[in-house]
Design a protein around this motif. Structure first.
Motif, PDB file in Angstrom:
ATOM      1  N   ARG A  81       0.545  -1.217  -0.172  1.00 46.77           N
ATOM      2  CA  ARG A  81       0.137   0.278  -0.206  1.00 46.77           C
ATOM      3  C   ARG A  81       0.800   1.750  -0.309  1.00 46.77           C
ATOM      4  NH1 ARG A  81      -5.190   0.660  -0.638  1.00 46.77           N
ATOM      5  NH2 ARG A  81      -5.715   2.082   1.972  1.00 46.77           N
TER       6      ARG A  81
ATOM      7  N   GLU B 147     -12.909   3.023  -6.223  1.00 51.17           N
ATOM      8  CA  GLU B 147     -12.820   2.216  -7.033  1.00 51.17           C
ATOM      9  C   GLU B 147     -12.560   2.650  -8.316  1.00 51.17           C
ATOM     10  OE1 GLU B 147     -16.332  -0.686  -5.866  1.00 51.17           O
ATOM     11  OE2 GLU B 147     -14.743  -1.266  -4.151  1.00 51.17           O
TER      12      GLU B 147
ATOM     13  N   ARG C 107      -4.456   7.124  -2.791  1.00 55.21           N
ATOM     14  CA  ARG C 107      -5.180   5.825  -1.896  1.00 55.21           C
ATOM     15  C   ARG C 107      -6.851   6.434  -1.826  1.00 55.21           C
ATOM     16  NH1 ARG C 107      -3.148   4.611   3.098  1.00 55.21           N
ATOM     17  NH2 ARG C 107      -1.731   3.168   3.240  1.00 55.21           N
TER      18      ARG C 107
ATOM     19  N   TYR D  16       4.175  -0.197  -4.550  1.00 57.57           N
ATOM     20  CA  TYR D  16       2.579   0.111  -4.586  1.00 57.57           C
ATOM     21  C   TYR D  16       1.867   0.103  -5.856  1.00 57.57           C
ATOM     22  CZ  TYR D  16      -1.971   2.293  -3.779  1.00 57.57           C
ATOM     23  OH  TYR D  16      -3.126   2.815  -4.755  1.00 57.57           O
TER      24      TYR D  16
ATOM     25  N   CYS E  98      -8.029   6.668  -5.042  1.00 56.35           N
ATOM     26  CA  CYS E  98      -8.331   6.340  -5.938  1.00 56.35           C
ATOM     27  C   CYS E  98      -8.650   4.871  -5.759  1.00 56.35           C
ATOM     28  CB  CYS E  98      -6.927   6.006  -7.106  1.00 56.35           C
ATOM     29  SG  CYS E  98      -6.799   7.428  -8.351  1.00 56.35           S
ATOM     30  N   ASP E  99      -8.504   3.854  -5.198  1.00 58.60           N
ATOM     31  CA  ASP E  99      -8.085   2.859  -4.416  1.00 58.60           C
ATOM     32  C   ASP E  99      -9.990   2.734  -4.086  1.00 58.60           C
ATOM     33  OD1 ASP E  99      -5.979   1.413  -5.416  1.00 58.60           O
ATOM     34  OD2 ASP E  99      -5.635   1.028  -3.998  1.00 58.60           O
ATOM     35  N   SER E 100      -9.526   4.381  -2.999  1.00 61.13           N
ATOM     36  CA  SER E 100     -11.139   3.986  -2.312  1.00 61.13           C
ATOM     37  C   SER E 100     -12.573   3.878  -2.921  1.00 61.13           C
ATOM     38  CB  SER E 100     -11.179   4.658  -0.553  1.00 61.13           C
ATOM     39  OG  SER E 100     -10.869   5.938  -1.335  1.00 61.13           O
TER      40      SER E 100
ATOM     41  N   PRO F 191      -2.024   0.416  -7.524  1.00 57.47           N
ATOM     42  CA  PRO F 191      -2.930   1.078  -7.027  1.00 57.47           C
ATOM     43  C   PRO F 191      -4.124  -0.005  -7.961  1.00 57.47           C
ATOM     44  CG  PRO F 191      -2.586   2.349  -8.449  1.00 57.47           C
ATOM     45  CD  PRO F 191      -0.948   0.914  -7.899  1.00 57.47           C
ATOM     46  N   LYS F 192      -5.219  -0.537  -7.092  1.00 60.99           N
ATOM     47  CA  LYS F 192      -6.146  -1.553  -7.907  1.00 60.99           C
ATOM     48  C   LYS F 192      -6.404  -1.286  -9.574  1.00 60.99           C
ATOM     49  CE  LYS F 192      -8.427  -2.267  -3.539  1.00 60.99           C
ATOM     50  NZ  LYS F 192      -9.422  -0.570  -2.936  1.00 60.99           N
TER      51      LYS F 192
END
Ligand code: TXA
Ligand code: MG
Length: 353
Positions: free
Chosen positions: A151, A315, A309, A234, A311-313, A236-237
């Motif tokens: 992360r 989605e 972060r 890291y 961007c990930d939260s 990102p998704k």
């Protein structure tokens, strides 16, 4: 495990909170605390079992050594074998601050901290909470960034809470950190001073002080000298692309990529400069996060991990990040962005049209 989160003032850190944190550290436990770069996950650096816990909690690869945090040069000396002229110059100029020095280690430092290396990485953080905590504890504090491995490093207490809630007894939360990227790691253990990780203190600053400074350039047959630099860190998704170069052309390209993502029904996020934001906003990305003003890479540094972060939260599936010039702290910004993108950079040059 229940995690306690204590909100602590940067300008006047509460004595009680510091005493509680110091007690946990002395008893072999872990405490997450703010530094001026990113939050650290601390343990007593001379307690091998406490340091081993750091690796377990983070899911950190065993071969990745930890940085030891001390309150000053006097506290660093027992941890090393040789204090060179270059170390003296660096410490005078940049400690406390975001510069980590790699030096030959003494036997005081357990192998768990250095992953078996003969050197130890040391820094004196400038954040008042970090300094007060180290002084209160009276011990060197080993601390990697307080994120789960894989992360982005945490730049706020909220990020640490997201990653380590339930896994550590105490988080000291002083809000956002200032630099936002990890310290510069400078190897002074052999030959020409060498930057192993670009960070808050720039190559230009170090060269002014030390003369020649080289940058570790790993290749396919030689791994990086800072073991941690071989990890992507890291991912990102979403699929992250860095768009570098001239702004106008980069903007056209980003607008095209936004439209392309929308045609594929993908959620698209944009990390960009303040100056680019109005044009990109008009393309209606699902998320637009301003990293900072153009020509102010220190702002981008301070906001980058928060943006990733987010961007990930949210989605986000396609992430487009505007690059910056690779000079000063811009080198560190691009280093982290390229790593997060798996080196996917779209260079835009004026000649390309
Ligand atoms: O700003 C920072 O440096 C933050 C705050 C908490 O101080 N800490 C941090 O630690 O970024 P960490 O563990 O995330 O990164 C430490 C880096 C890794 O790349 C590691 O491989 C390298 O420093 N390192 C540590 N000891 C080393 C050594 N003896 N030789 C070479 N590289 C070393
Ligand atoms: Mg880290």
């Amino acid at each position: 495990m229940e995690t306690k989160r204590i909100y602590i003032s940067t300008s006047q850190p509460g004595r009680e909170a510091l005493a509680e944190a110091a007690r946990i550290l002395r008893d072999g436990g872990l405490v997450a605390f703010p530094t001026e770069t990113v939050y650290g996950l601390g343990a007593n650096a001379v307690d091998a079992a406490a340091c081993a816990q750091i690796f377990r909690v983070k899911g950190r690869p065993q071969d990745n050594p930890l940085i030891v945090h001390v309150s000053g040069k006097a506290e660093a000396l027992p941890l090393i074998r040789e204090w060179s002229e270059a170390a003296e110059l660096c410490a005078r100029k940049f400690w406390p601050g975001p510069l980590t020095l790699v030096l030959p280690k003494s036997s005081v430092i357990p192998d768990e901290v250095t992953a078996g290396l003969d050197t130890v990485a040391i820094r004196v953080p400038s954040h008042p909470v970090a300094l007060a905590l180290i002084e209160e504890t009276g011990l060197p504090v080993a601390a990697p960034s307080a994120n789960l491995s894989g992360r982005p490093s945490p730049t706020s207490g909220a990020h640490v809470w997201q990653d380590l809630r339930g896994a550590v007894p105490l988080i000291l939360d002083a809000g956002s950190t200032q630099v936002g990227l990890e310290s510069t790691v400078l190897d002074l253990s052999a030959g020409i001073p060498t930057i192993l990780r670009p960070g808050g203190v720039t190559r230009e600053q170090l060269e002014r002080l030390l003369g020649q400074v080289s940058v570790d350039k790993p290749s396919s047959d030689r791994p990086p000298k800072a073991p941690g630099m071989k990890y992507r860190h890291y991912a990102p998704k979403g699929d992250l692309q860095v768009i570098g170069g001239v702004r106008e052309k980069g903007l056209e390209r980003m607008a095209e990529e936004i439209a392309k993502a929308h045609r594929r029904n993908k959620k698209v996020g944009v990390l960009c400069t303040l100056e680019s934001a109005p044009v990109l906003h008009a393309q209606l990305p699902d998320l637009l996060f301003v990293l900072g003003s153009e020509g102010r890479p220190e702002e981008m540094a301070s906001n980058l991990f928060e943006g990733l972060r987010l961007c990930d939260s949210q989605e986000i599936e396609v992430i487009l990040a505007e690059g910056t010039e690779e000079s000063g702290i811009g080198v560190a910004v691009m280093n982290r962005l390229k790593k997060a993108a798996g080196q996917k950079v779209i260079p835009i040059s004026p000649a390309q049209g």
